[in-house]
Structure formats: C-alpha cells, structure tokens
Design an enzyme around this catalytic site. Structure first.
Site, PDB file in Angstrom:
ATOM      1  N   HIS A 102       0.838  -1.208   0.000  1.00  0.00           N
ATOM      2  CA  HIS A 102       0.000   0.000   0.000  1.00  0.00           C
ATOM      3  C   HIS A 102       0.862   1.243   0.000  1.00  0.00           C
ATOM      4  O   HIS A 102       1.955   1.264   0.557  1.00  0.00           O
ATOM      5  CB  HIS A 102      -0.941   0.027   1.216  1.00  0.00           C
ATOM      6  CG  HIS A 102      -0.244  -0.167   2.531  1.00  0.00           C
ATOM      7  ND1 HIS A 102       0.146  -1.404   2.995  1.00  0.00           N
ATOM      8  CD2 HIS A 102       0.154   0.726   3.480  1.00  0.00           C
ATOM      9  CE1 HIS A 102       0.734  -1.271   4.174  1.00  0.00           C
ATOM     10  NE2 HIS A 102       0.754   0.016   4.483  1.00  0.00           N
ATOM     11  N   HIS A 104       0.871   5.141   1.272  1.00  0.00           N
ATOM     12  CA  HIS A 104       0.233   6.152   2.120  1.00  0.00           C
ATOM     13  C   HIS A 104       0.273   7.487   1.376  1.00  0.00           C
ATOM     14  O   HIS A 104       1.316   7.876   0.848  1.00  0.00           O
ATOM     15  CB  HIS A 104       1.018   6.342   3.424  1.00  0.00           C
ATOM     16  CG  HIS A 104       1.020   5.171   4.344  1.00  0.00           C
ATOM     17  ND1 HIS A 104       0.147   5.057   5.397  1.00  0.00           N
ATOM     18  CD2 HIS A 104       1.814   4.071   4.402  1.00  0.00           C
ATOM     19  CE1 HIS A 104       0.402   3.939   6.071  1.00  0.00           C
ATOM     20  NE2 HIS A 104       1.412   3.320   5.477  1.00  0.00           N
TER      21      HIS A 104
END
Ligand code: AMP
Ligand code: ZN
Length: 140
Positions: A102, A104
């Site tokens: 992922h 951020h």
C-alpha cells in the site's frame, strides 16, 4: 487475482470489512486510513495481494501509482495542504504493519513535525467519513 484470507486489506477489497472508499478501478482501491497521521491520510492498494514492494509486479505498481496520482490530486484540491508525502513501508524494520502492498498519501502542514513512524492513533470516524465524501467528490 492473488488474495489472502487472513489479510485485512484483502477483506476490504472483498467487501467483508467496511472502508471509507475514495476511488476504485479494476485493479486498485483507495480508502481513508482509520488511524490518520494527519487530516486526509489515505491509502492506495492493488486489489491483488502482494506483501510488499519487492513482491509486487512492476505493472501492478504502475497502476497503483496512477491511482495515487488521481487521489493525491483530489486530496490536494479538498484540503489544500502545504505538501503531501507518499510513504511506503517494507518489513518490520520499516514498521510495516499490514503486509499487503500500500501507498500512504499523507497531507503535510508547514511545522507539523510529523515523524516517519507516527504511531497508530484511531481517528474520529465521523470526521473521517465526512472528509472521505468531500475527497471523493474531487476525484477526477
Ligand atoms: P503500514 O504500517 O505502513 O503497514 O500501514 C498500514 C496502515 O493501515 C496504517 O496506517 C493503519 O492505520 C492502516 N489500517 C489498518 N487497518 C485499517 C483499516 N481497517 N482501514 C483503514 N486503514 C487501516
Ligand atoms: Zn491482502
């Protein structure tokens, strides 16, 4: 598509766990981080499960970055922060806590003194939900 039944982000992709969704396409999903480092902190993930950067195929990374570009623009338009950091952790030493790749997207204000490992403090879910709606409205 690769999926891990024990992975919290795979559960979000499958709709088994709710999220404050910002954007979705065939390969990626963007949603609010529920422990925001700063206002508007959100995440962009591939829908397929890959534990970290090195295990994510480059074409998947490309699609995630295209989504990051779109969502970061919406965050900028919504909150007009002084800056945006993209952060991505690999491994325990980097304090990675969710082992599904992922990115951020973290808004920054001049002088906020945010440090790399910001800790996980639960946000105000009502405020995060309301903000998600505003950001969603600005996703081009
Ligand atoms: P990292 O520590 O870099 O692996 O980042 C994982 C991020 O996922 C943290 O910032 C958490 O706050 C966030 N997170 C964990 N569970 C959820 C969830 N159910 N919904 C939204 N964000 C989450
Ligand atoms: Zn996963």
């Amino acid at each position: 598509m690769a999926s891990d039944p024990n992975c919290i982000f795979c559960k979000i992709v499958a709709g088994a766990i709710p999220c404050f969704k910002l954007h979705e396409d065939a390969d990626t999903l963007a949603f609010m981080d529920i422990n925001p480092a700063n206002e508007g902190h959100c995440l962009v993930i591939p829908k397929s499960h890959h534990p970290n950067l090195l295990e994510t195929p480059p074409d998947v990374l490309g699609r995630v970055m295209a989504s990051v570009h779109k969502v970061a623009a919406a965050v900028q338009k919504t909150l007009s922060p002084d800056g945006i950091n993209l952060v991505q952790a690999n491994g325990k030493g980097a304090e990675q806590s969710v082992f599904h790749f992922h990115m951020h997207i973290i808004t920054r204000r001049v002088g906020d003194e945010l440090k790399m490992n910001w800790g996980h403090k639960p946000g105000d879910m009502k405020a995060i939900g309301a903000l998600a709606e505003r950001i969603r409205g600005n996703v081009g």
